[in-house]
Design an enzyme around this catalytic site. Sequence first.
Site, PDB file in Angstrom:
ATOM      1  CG  HIS A  83      50.080   7.874  34.877  1.00  0.00           C
ATOM      2  ND1 HIS A  83      49.972   8.139  33.479  1.00  0.00           N
ATOM      3  CD2 HIS A  83      49.274   6.939  35.159  1.00  0.00           C
ATOM      4  CE1 HIS A  83      48.706   7.504  33.050  1.00  0.00           C
ATOM      5  NE2 HIS A  83      48.366   6.667  34.151  1.00  0.00           N
ATOM      6  CG  ASP A 162      50.193   2.395  25.656  1.00  0.00           C
ATOM      7  OD1 ASP A 162      49.265   1.700  26.266  1.00  0.00           O
ATOM      8  OD2 ASP A 162      50.438   3.589  25.695  1.00  0.00           O
ATOM      9  NE  ARG A 169      43.398  -0.960  28.433  1.00  0.00           N
ATOM     10  CZ  ARG A 169      44.287  -0.114  29.349  1.00  0.00           C
ATOM     11  NH1 ARG A 169      45.076   0.801  28.783  1.00  0.00           N
ATOM     12  NH2 ARG A 169      43.630   0.256  30.470  1.00  0.00           N
ATOM     13  CB  SER A 184      48.449   1.469  29.358  1.00  0.00           C
ATOM     14  OG  SER A 184      48.314   2.660  28.758  1.00  0.00           O
ATOM     15  CE  LYS A 188      50.804   6.274  28.199  1.00  0.00           C
ATOM     16  NZ  LYS A 188      49.747   5.377  28.406  1.00  0.00           N
TER      17      LYS A 188
END
Length: 437
Positions: A83, A162, A169, A184, A188
Amino acid sequence: MEFIPSELIRKKRSGGQHSREELRFLIQEYSRDKLPDYQMAAWLMAVCFRGMTMDETAWLTMEMRDSGEVIDLSPLGMTVDKHSTGGLGDKTSLILAPLVAAAGVPVPMMAGRGLAHTGGTLDKLESIRGFNVKLTLQQFKKQIESIGTAIMGQTLEICPADRKLYALRDVTGTVDSLPLICGSIMSKKLAEGSGALVLDIKFGSGAFMKTLADAEKLALALKEIGDRAGKKVVALITRMDEPLGRFIGNSLEVQECVDIMDGKTRAGIGKDYQDTIDLTLELAAHMIFLGGKAKSVADGKKIAQQLLTGGGAKQKFLELCQHQGGALSRGLPKAAHSKDVVAEKDGFLQYIDVEKLGTACIFLGAGRRFQTDQLDLSAGVEVMWANGASIRKGDAIFKMHYNSGCKIDDAITEIRKSYSLVTQASTPTPLIAKVLI
């Protein structure tokens, strides 16, 4: 347990600490559409100003994870995901998923859409005609079993809290909050079933974290959440003081990735793809090592290099596209128009506010100003020169790719704010500032 939302908003606004039960109430009520956007937006803003403790942040993450289904991929062995916190031209996921899968490490990737000034992996993939990012959980698991990787967006079952918060957001100015970013990202990743995670935490003028200290604080918080959940997390802290690679924009970034997987290192004179290649290989090295397919990180990098230059990554990428309906053979969307932004004087290029390039892309149609905006997948900015390049008056520094109807003058204004031409070239700095194992 029932709570009064306005009292919880007031509590956080005043700097109070939530209990896990209070956070569970907020997350459950919002994901069930019982808490309106205006109250959740007020709470998000209070969090931005007041922050959260580590306990609060971890509880928030777990409640967001548990707002939906949690996938079990343990029968596949050690699965590893990556990520990035996002930055201009950050397209490494498009190469990493197939590259690491080609090394024998299963890569389940649940990606997102563009957030504020940064692009989204899902938007980029959708510029490949026919590419389906809306897989069911059954399709997701089956594809990973079949070819070793799948990339999808959040389903209704995965982290519904989320999914709603992410969109809210983006349009309420509450993106750059450490606890909200942690919640967030990790909700996930924990829900998708990855056994390990490699993080690319960016800092600089083109990232949400502007300083190395803030990026390290985020990395440590994410690692702490991973530890609490029993997941191995490695974090690379990388610079975003200039765009990554040559292109910013959805189909433009896909083309850069395809070029790299085809063995190309540049698209023309000026800035090449080397920074994209270097970062991709470094991230892949850690993923392959964590996945148990390399004896060390250095060995993992050698494996990654061989797969990238030998065609293994490209072959797996084509498999990924085929399984998810994408047809590269149909060509990527191309903008009808292009326009150069040229230097007004001689000097050395110095990026001063890379985020402005992201804002320019929004004006060109490549990013969203509002939650409901339709993207122009062909639009974007080509970065002609790297930081420190010697520029002569009249040289093209950037090339805008766009279609009719966009706000071209606003885009030019933002681009002009993103750089300066100075009398002395700046000293190059390493792309990777720190690695936290």
